[in-house]
Design a protein around this motif. Structure first.
Motif, PDB file in Angstrom:
ATOM      1  N   TRP A 117     -27.803  30.043  33.266  1.00  0.00           N
ATOM      2  CA  TRP A 117     -28.341  29.531  31.999  1.00  0.00           C
ATOM      3  C   TRP A 117     -28.940  28.161  32.264  1.00  0.00           C
ATOM      4  O   TRP A 117     -28.238  27.203  32.566  1.00  0.00           O
ATOM      5  CB  TRP A 117     -27.236  29.457  30.950  1.00  0.00           C
ATOM      6  N   ARG A 118     -30.254  28.063  32.140  1.00  0.00           N
ATOM      7  CA  ARG A 118     -30.960  26.800  32.350  1.00  0.00           C
ATOM      8  C   ARG A 118     -31.337  26.219  30.986  1.00  0.00           C
ATOM      9  O   ARG A 118     -32.011  26.875  30.193  1.00  0.00           O
ATOM     10  CB  ARG A 118     -32.223  27.011  33.194  1.00  0.00           C
ATOM     11  N   LEU A 119     -30.909  24.996  30.733  1.00  0.00           N
ATOM     12  CA  LEU A 119     -31.115  24.355  29.437  1.00  0.00           C
ATOM     13  C   LEU A 119     -31.931  23.088  29.596  1.00  0.00           C
ATOM     14  O   LEU A 119     -31.642  22.248  30.453  1.00  0.00           O
ATOM     15  CB  LEU A 119     -29.749  24.022  28.809  1.00  0.00           C
ATOM     16  N   TRP A 120     -32.966  22.963  28.757  1.00  0.00           N
ATOM     17  CA  TRP A 120     -33.761  21.741  28.672  1.00  0.00           C
ATOM     18  C   TRP A 120     -33.615  21.187  27.260  1.00  0.00           C
ATOM     19  O   TRP A 120     -33.757  21.920  26.270  1.00  0.00           O
ATOM     20  CB  TRP A 120     -35.233  22.003  28.949  1.00  0.00           C
ATOM     21  N   VAL A 121     -33.321  19.902  27.149  1.00  0.00           N
ATOM     22  CA  VAL A 121     -33.125  19.255  25.855  1.00  0.00           C
ATOM     23  C   VAL A 121     -34.100  18.103  25.745  1.00  0.00           C
ATOM     24  O   VAL A 121     -34.222  17.279  26.663  1.00  0.00           O
ATOM     25  CB  VAL A 121     -31.674  18.752  25.699  1.00  0.00           C
ATOM     26  N   GLY A 122     -34.815  18.030  24.631  1.00  0.00           N
ATOM     27  CA  GLY A 122     -35.780  16.957  24.439  1.00  0.00           C
ATOM     28  C   GLY A 122     -36.156  16.801  22.984  1.00  0.00           C
ATOM     29  O   GLY A 122     -35.634  17.511  22.107  1.00  0.00           O
ATOM     30  N   GLY A 123     -37.047  15.873  22.717  1.00  0.00           N
ATOM     31  CA  GLY A 123     -37.495  15.612  21.355  1.00  0.00           C
ATOM     32  C   GLY A 123     -38.993  15.745  21.214  1.00  0.00           C
ATOM     33  O   GLY A 123     -39.691  16.221  22.117  1.00  0.00           O
ATOM     34  N   LYS A 124     -39.499  15.311  20.057  1.00  0.00           N
ATOM     35  CA  LYS A 124     -40.931  15.410  19.796  1.00  0.00           C
ATOM     36  C   LYS A 124     -41.732  14.473  20.686  1.00  0.00           C
ATOM     37  O   LYS A 124     -42.907  14.720  20.976  1.00  0.00           O
ATOM     38  CB  LYS A 124     -41.211  15.102  18.333  1.00  0.00           C
ATOM     39  N   THR A 125     -41.102  13.385  21.112  1.00  0.00           N
ATOM     40  CA  THR A 125     -41.769  12.412  21.974  1.00  0.00           C
ATOM     41  C   THR A 125     -41.253  12.572  23.398  1.00  0.00           C
ATOM     42  O   THR A 125     -40.038  12.665  23.619  1.00  0.00           O
ATOM     43  CB  THR A 125     -41.503  10.980  21.491  1.00  0.00           C
ATOM     44  N   ALA A 126     -42.177  12.612  24.336  1.00  0.00           N
ATOM     45  CA  ALA A 126     -41.791  12.818  25.731  1.00  0.00           C
ATOM     46  C   ALA A 126     -41.019  11.613  26.257  1.00  0.00           C
ATOM     47  O   ALA A 126     -41.321  10.460  25.926  1.00  0.00           O
ATOM     48  CB  ALA A 126     -43.031  13.056  26.591  1.00  0.00           C
ATOM     49  N   SER A 127     -40.014  11.891  27.049  1.00  0.00           N
ATOM     50  CA  SER A 127     -39.272  10.817  27.703  1.00  0.00           C
ATOM     51  C   SER A 127     -40.159  10.140  28.746  1.00  0.00           C
ATOM     52  O   SER A 127     -41.013  10.781  29.364  1.00  0.00           O
ATOM     53  CB  SER A 127     -38.022  11.373  28.377  1.00  0.00           C
ATOM     54  N   GLU A 128     -39.938   8.864  28.915  1.00  0.00           N
ATOM     55  CA  GLU A 128     -40.733   8.120  29.896  1.00  0.00           C
ATOM     56  C   GLU A 128     -40.408   8.626  31.298  1.00  0.00           C
ATOM     57  O   GLU A 128     -39.252   8.720  31.690  1.00  0.00           O
ATOM     58  CB  GLU A 128     -40.424   6.632  29.790  1.00  0.00           C
TER      59      GLU A 128
END
Length: 581
Positions: A117-128
């Motif tokens: 299980w590969r999980l990616w977590v992020g938001g509307k704005t890309a991380s630097e």
């Protein structure tokens, strides 16, 4: 055609990798979650989904990166994922029959599904994005402040037990970590990154410090003086990079079939060396892989004193390492914010200090409190953090109350309190981080876990009534853990983090690995495909948990949250009892 295949590791005989079943699941679950909205999208990859193509090196791979980007677009996550590809066996050919093609694709997926299980977590704005050259500069400067080496290691890895020769298609793996000067070259399983740029991107200061204690166990004790610098030592340059130049220079040390090479940052400069196996091939063929060592050792750090009797006089330095359990005359305590602030403290046996007796042990031994400079909790104010934010640099373990408040039990009245304090620590070196965790609020994690269709267990243990008992833990303790949706609250799952922020930080740091371990063990049970639309945040359960924990002081209280609702349990001596929900 089945999505279950014989274990590629054991060929069906049974091994730890397949949990002795002899069979593995030929599926991979890809999930992207939006922390800003709670939206979750997943895709279950089966052998039929693979589209193998030759890459630039001639290997046959199936690139899944575009599928991850599609999932990120579905839930509006600004994500630029690293390449994700599945390597097929070299026997794969486009002209194979459908059955043979599927069997080889299943084998490749099963091998990749060691993390199913590969999980990616992020938001509307890309991380630097991390600048590799900037991170290298930061790590090198911190190494000089912490009086450690930064070691860049390149190792050959061909996946075989034999060490006497290497195949043409062997992999090169890069690792970046801090080490105590004099640490031996690790010779365990080779895990790392395919290039130095990726290794720098994935390795921050915390990651570089992980395992430092274990790597320094056998370092001979030498006296270390933070204020000393060898005459003629090179000045610290503005930038120790670029990364590309360091990478080429290390690769050049792989001549003559060496198993690896290193670049060691010490005293503000780089030292390059190849690695070799110690011992002869004939003797090691029977005994297994021999230890690795450097072809040439860099000069001793300038802050090391000569290891003679005179160097043990007060004020000359501090032990830089050594075998645990030995009595050390002093300990060098280093507190850092992992950026640019560092404080080195001298705690040395035999120094007379004014103490006050605060309690007695059950067998009558006095417990005294040392002056404020020996209390790590007092130094937290210097770094503008709370005492509970202090943690061991290696592993993030909590700082014991004795160190936080300067308590030490004496074997008899009149014993040397500082000497007992140093012995209690173990002597040598103690590295402590003073960093306030930057974590999202608890409702945001609850929403994320519900979107993954898992369970979140939040525990609290109120021990504030022990504030006046120096021999007991005090304060409020927390735990935040992700579990399978059907997992019960276990009686032994007790809070062990000194603050909610620390528990949230620990949970989020290991979230991807913990989620990967929650897949069904039975390979015949298909992987789930969690999904969730955007939704609003729920109420914060922390205040009610704090109230319940105070009401049941001395007993852990755990909140269990799933899509079906929430329940609260109290941990008793004979198990857990449901309180409500």
């Amino acid at each position: 055609m089945s999505d279950v295949t014989a274990c590629p590791q054991c060929g069906g005989a049974g091994c730890p990798r397949c949990r002795w079943r002899g069979r593995r699941r030929a599926q991979l679950l890809l999930t992207v979650a939006n922390t800003d909205t709670g939206a979750v999208a997943s895709h279950r990859v089966t052998p039929a989904d693979l589209e193998p193509r030759p890459d630039a090196t001639g290997r046959v791979v199936a690139d899944l990166t575009a599928r991850v980007r599609d999932l990120a677009s579905t839930v509006a996550v600004a994500l630029d994922p690293d390449a994700l590809w599945i390597r097929l066996p070299p026997t794969w050919r486009p002209e194979l029959s459908v059955a043979d093609w599927y069997a080889l694709a299943a084998q490749a997926l099963a091998d990749a599904a060691r993390r199913p299980w590969r999980l990616w977590v992020g938001g509307k704005t890309a991380s630097e994005r991390v600048d590799p050259d900037g991170r290298l500069t930061q790590l090198c400067r911190l190494a000089d402040l912490l009086l450690l080496d930064l070691v860049v290691t390149l190792r050959r890895c061909d996946g075989r037990r034999s060490w006497t020769a290497y195949r043409d298609d062997c992999h090169l793996m890069w690792m970046v970590r801090y080490e105590v000067p004099g640490s031996p070259v690790p010779n365990g399983p080779v895990e790392g990154s395919p290039d130095l740029t990726t290794a720098m991107t994935l390795t921050d200061a915390r990651a570089a410090l992980t395992g430092l204690t274990e790597r320094g166990l056998t370092v001979p004790a030498r006296l270390l003086d933070p204020g000393r610098r060898r005459c003629g030592a090179p000045p610290i340059p503005v930038s120790p990079g670029p990364v590309g130049r360091i990478e080429r220079r290390v690769v050049a040390e792989l001549a003559d079939g060496r198993p690896g090479a290193q670049a060691v940052w010490r005293d503000g400069g780089w030292w390059y060396t190849g690695l070799r196996y110690a011992g002869s091939p004939a003797r090691s063929a029977v005994r297994g892989r021999p230890p690795l060592c450097r072809v040439t050792e860099p000069p001793d750090p300038s802050r090391l004193d000569d290891p003679g009797p005179s160097s043990k006089e007060p004020g000359t330095g501090f032990p830089s390492g050594g075998t645990p359990g030995r009595d050390r005359p002093a300990v060098l305590v280093t507190i850092t914010d992992l950026r640019h602030r560092v404080v080195h403290l001298t705690w040395r046996s035999g120094i007379p200090e004014a103490t006050r007796t605060v309690a007695h042990t059950p067998d009558g031994r006095p417990v005294v409190q040392l002056p404020e400079r020996y209390r790590l909790g007092a130094w937290a104010r210097v770094f503008d953090v709370r005492p509970e934010d202090l943690a061991e640099a290696d592993g993030g373990h909590m700082i014991a109350r004795e160190l936080r408040d300067g308590y030490v039990s004496l074997p008899w009245a009149g014993a040397d309190p500082v000497g007992e304090y140093v012995r209690q620590i173990g002597g040598g070196r103690l590295l402590v981080t003073a960093v306030r965790p930057e974590v999202p609020p608890l409702p945001e994690l609850v929403r994320l876990v519900l979107g993954l269709d898992l369970a979140l267990h939040v525990g609290v243990l109120d021990l504030r009534r022990h504030a006046d008992h120096p021999l007991r833990p005090d304060g409020r303790w927390w735990s935040v853990e992700v579990r399978r949706r059907d997992a019960p609250v276990h009686p032994d799952d007790l809070p062990d983090r000194p603050s909610l922020a620390a528990a949230l930080d620990d949970c989020l740091t290991h979230l991807a690995d913990d989620v990967a371990a929650l897949v069904p063990a039975d390979p015949d049970e298909p992987l789930p495909v969690p999904g969730s639309p955007a939704c609003e945040l729920g109420a914060d359960p922390a205040p009610e948990l704090v109230r319940l924990a105070a009401q049941h002081a001395g007993r852990a209280v755990t909140l269990r949250v799933t899509r079906d609702g929430h329940t609260v349990y109290r941990h008793d001596d004979d198990g857990v009892r449901r309180l409500g929900g």
